[in-house]
Write an enzyme that holds these catalytic residues in place. Structure first.
Site, PDB file in Angstrom:
ATOM      1  N   SER A  67      -3.487  22.406 -10.586  1.00 55.76           N
ATOM      2  CA  SER A  67      -2.498  21.882  -9.758  1.00 55.76           C
ATOM      3  C   SER A  67      -1.447  21.370 -10.628  1.00 55.76           C
ATOM      4  CB  SER A  67      -2.803  20.464  -9.128  1.00 55.76           C
ATOM      5  OG  SER A  67      -2.097  19.529  -8.653  1.00 55.76           O
ATOM      6  N   TYR A 118      -8.322  12.665  -8.977  1.00 55.75           N
ATOM      7  CA  TYR A 118      -8.190  13.875  -8.502  1.00 55.75           C
ATOM      8  C   TYR A 118      -7.333  14.824  -9.772  1.00 55.75           C
ATOM      9  CZ  TYR A 118      -5.886  18.056  -6.499  1.00 55.75           C
ATOM     10  OH  TYR A 118      -5.155  19.151  -6.359  1.00 55.75           O
ATOM     11  N   LYS A 160      -8.831  17.684 -12.242  1.00 57.36           N
ATOM     12  CA  LYS A 160      -8.025  18.992 -12.532  1.00 57.36           C
ATOM     13  C   LYS A 160      -7.869  19.462 -14.062  1.00 57.36           C
ATOM     14  CE  LYS A 160      -7.886  20.843  -8.520  1.00 57.36           C
ATOM     15  NZ  LYS A 160      -8.974  22.004  -8.075  1.00 57.36           N
TER      16      LYS A 160
HETATM   17  N1  UFG Z   1       5.293  12.230   2.026  1.00 58.26           N
HETATM   18  C1  UFG Z   1       6.187  11.225   2.969  1.00 58.26           C
HETATM   19  N2  UFG Z   1       5.652  10.846   3.987  1.00 58.26           N
HETATM   20  C2  UFG Z   1       4.391  11.268   4.381  1.00 58.26           C
HETATM   21  C3  UFG Z   1       3.654  12.151   3.468  1.00 58.26           C
HETATM   22  C4  UFG Z   1       4.324  12.457   2.474  1.00 58.26           C
HETATM   23  O1  UFG Z   1       7.283  10.846   2.734  1.00 58.26           O
HETATM   24  O2  UFG Z   1       3.833  10.806   5.701  1.00 58.26           O
HETATM   25  C5  UFG Z   1       6.187  12.481   0.950  1.00 58.26           C
HETATM   26  C6  UFG Z   1       5.318  11.857  -0.257  1.00 58.26           C
HETATM   27  O3  UFG Z   1       5.647  10.830  -0.641  1.00 58.26           O
HETATM   28  C7  UFG Z   1       5.845  13.244  -1.336  1.00 58.26           C
HETATM   29  C8  UFG Z   1       6.351  14.260  -0.492  1.00 58.26           C
HETATM   30  O4  UFG Z   1       6.174  14.005   0.794  1.00 58.26           O
HETATM   31  O5  UFG Z   1       7.283  12.849  -1.625  1.00 58.26           O
HETATM   32  C9  UFG Z   1       5.193  15.474  -0.776  1.00 58.26           C
HETATM   33  O6  UFG Z   1       3.793  14.667  -0.331  1.00 58.26           O
HETATM   34  P1  UFG Z   1       2.342  15.525  -0.135  1.00 58.26           P
HETATM   35  O7  UFG Z   1       1.392  14.414   0.011  1.00 58.26           O
HETATM   36  O8  UFG Z   1       2.603  16.386   1.029  1.00 58.26           O
HETATM   37  O9  UFG Z   1       2.128  16.186  -1.693  1.00 58.26           O
HETATM   38  P2  UFG Z   1       2.133  15.551  -3.126  1.00 58.26           P
HETATM   39  O10 UFG Z   1       3.078  16.178  -3.727  1.00 58.26           O
HETATM   40  O11 UFG Z   1       1.737  14.069  -3.125  1.00 58.26           O
HETATM   41  O12 UFG Z   1       0.578  16.366  -3.493  1.00 58.26           O
HETATM   42  C10 UFG Z   1       0.592  17.449  -3.645  1.00 58.26           C
HETATM   43  C11 UFG Z   1      -0.895  18.166  -3.505  1.00 58.26           C
HETATM   44  C12 UFG Z   1      -1.809  17.390  -4.406  1.00 58.26           C
HETATM   45  C13 UFG Z   1      -1.164  17.543  -5.915  1.00 58.26           C
HETATM   46  C14 UFG Z   1       0.177  16.950  -6.076  1.00 58.26           C
HETATM   47  C15 UFG Z   1       0.469  17.011  -7.261  1.00 58.26           C
HETATM   48  O13 UFG Z   1      -1.016  17.733  -1.989  1.00 58.26           O
HETATM   49  O14 UFG Z   1      -3.150  18.181  -4.433  1.00 58.26           O
HETATM   50  O15 UFG Z   1       0.889  17.633  -5.078  1.00 58.26           O
HETATM   51  O16 UFG Z   1       1.994  16.475  -7.415  1.00 58.26           O
HETATM   52  F1  UFG Z   1      -1.795  17.044  -6.769  1.00 58.26           F
END
Ligand code: UFG
Length: 340
Positions: free
Chosen positions: A126, A151, A155
């Protein structure tokens, strides 16, 4: 057809990889314990392929059970190891469960593979291994920083374990560092199946548009980015699945000489949360109820891939636009809503 064992093959990325592997001429064999997936996914895969894929309900951390799968399926040529827990927030609350599950399953696999002479492994890593990067985009040479969650730490540890084991004569390994997978198969037979309230952005958006959630809260609007919201590299899940086929082929055809290779798998483009919201509204024709909220703990302000190495070395490039990816996610959501 060369057999490829796919751990976590009923999961979101795993199920799409199973489809792409089969369509590329490989015989996938699925191992999954449904701890974060559903049995119905197997029917979805069968509907797309017109044939059932061999399946074993096994927890990968159960070394004896895993050995049984290798013994039952003679001639496994390679493994793609997806099976792992993946929720960042949950990992902060249950670190031991994450270290246990994600590392035990890898260690069990690495113990069993040599017993059956299996020498090729593709591992789900990741972009979280980069932590909060100093410069963007990140290349594979960007130094990894302390992970922002247990998590992410699993990785990083898994990458280190695989590198050490490969150097000591273990399987030749390709580490794929995924950016943010979104969307669903064009058939809408398989897609993301979040349990309960989604953590991830796109399922939250589609559930809000479908009326399952009242509104999307955007996690922070005061970041130093184009519009104050987080920037990520959103890759269509089928494009991501295809990267695994390319990686498997490279290993089985013995192309390249390095025992371990690492590739970013992203589009090479960053999009802000607000850009995704507006692209979804355009792609779906739905007005989305959303509001700007506080920052979410542990979020990296911005990250996106330099995708040059995968293009140059693997010949891999993503094909699906953000708009089409979001349209596929919406089509999938509508299929799920219709079933209820
Ligand atoms: N977000 C919102 N509102 C929500 C959900 C998400 O604003 O209800 C935002 C988050 O704050 C982030 C973006 O949308 O800025 C993407 O969020 P995700 O949760 O979809 O994804 P992440 O980037 O946090 O996480 C992903 C993978 C993980 C990995 C991570 C590494 O899901 O497995 O990228 O950065 F570890």
């Amino acid at each position: 057809m060369k057999k490829i064992l796919v751990t976590g093959g009923a999961g979101y990325i795993g199920s799409h990889a199973v489809v792409e592997l089969y369509q590329a001429g490989y015989q996938p064999v699925i191992v999954d314990d449904f701890s974060n997936s559903q049995e119905s996914v197997l029917a979805g895969i069968e509907a797309i392929l017109g044939t059932a894929v061999p399946f074993y309900r096994v927890d990968c951390a159960d070394e004896a059970a895993l050995r049984g799968v290798f013994a039952a399926e003679a001639g496994i040529a390679g493994v793609i190891h997806f099976a792992a827990f993946k929720a960042v927030g949950e990992s902060v609350l249950k670190p031991l469960a994450y270290y246990r599950n994600n590392l035990d399953s890898l260690l069990a696999l690495l113990a069993v593979m040599p017993e059956f002479g299996v020498k090729s492994l593709v591992f789900s890593s990741s972009c979280t291994v980069y932590g909060i990067p100093d410069a963007l985009p990140v290349t594979e040479a960007t130094p990894t920083k302390k992970a922002t969650s247990p998590y992410g730490a699993t990785k990083q540890m898994a990458e280190d374990i695989l590198t050490d084991v490969a150097a000591a004569g273990g399987p030749r390994t390709i580490l794929l560092r995924y950016f943010n997978p979104i969307g669903a198969h064009a058939s809408a037979r398989i897609g993301e199946l979040p349990l309960g309230v989604p953590n991830n952005l796109v399922p939250f958006i589609t559930q809000t548009a479908a009326g399952i959630r009242e509104k999307l809260t955007i996690n922070g609007s005061d970041y130093d980015t184009v519009d104050g919201t987080n920037v990520r590299d959103y890759i269509h899940v089928v494009d991501l699945a295809k990267a695994h086929v390319v990686a498997v082929r490279r290993l089985l055809d013995a192309v390249g000489a390095d025992q371990v290779e690492t590739f970013n798998v992203g589009t090479g483009h960053g999009n802000s949360v607000l850009e995704v919201v507006h692209a979804f509204e355009q792609a779906s024709g739905q007005k989305l109820n959303y509001s700007l909220g506080p920052r979410r703990a542990g979020d990296v302000p911005a990250i996106y891939a330099d995708a040059t190495k995968a293009a140059n070395v693997l010949g891999f490039k993503t094909e699906t636009s953000l708009a089409d990816s979001l349209a596929s996610a919406w089509k999938w959501q509508q299929t799920l809503t219709d079933k209820k």
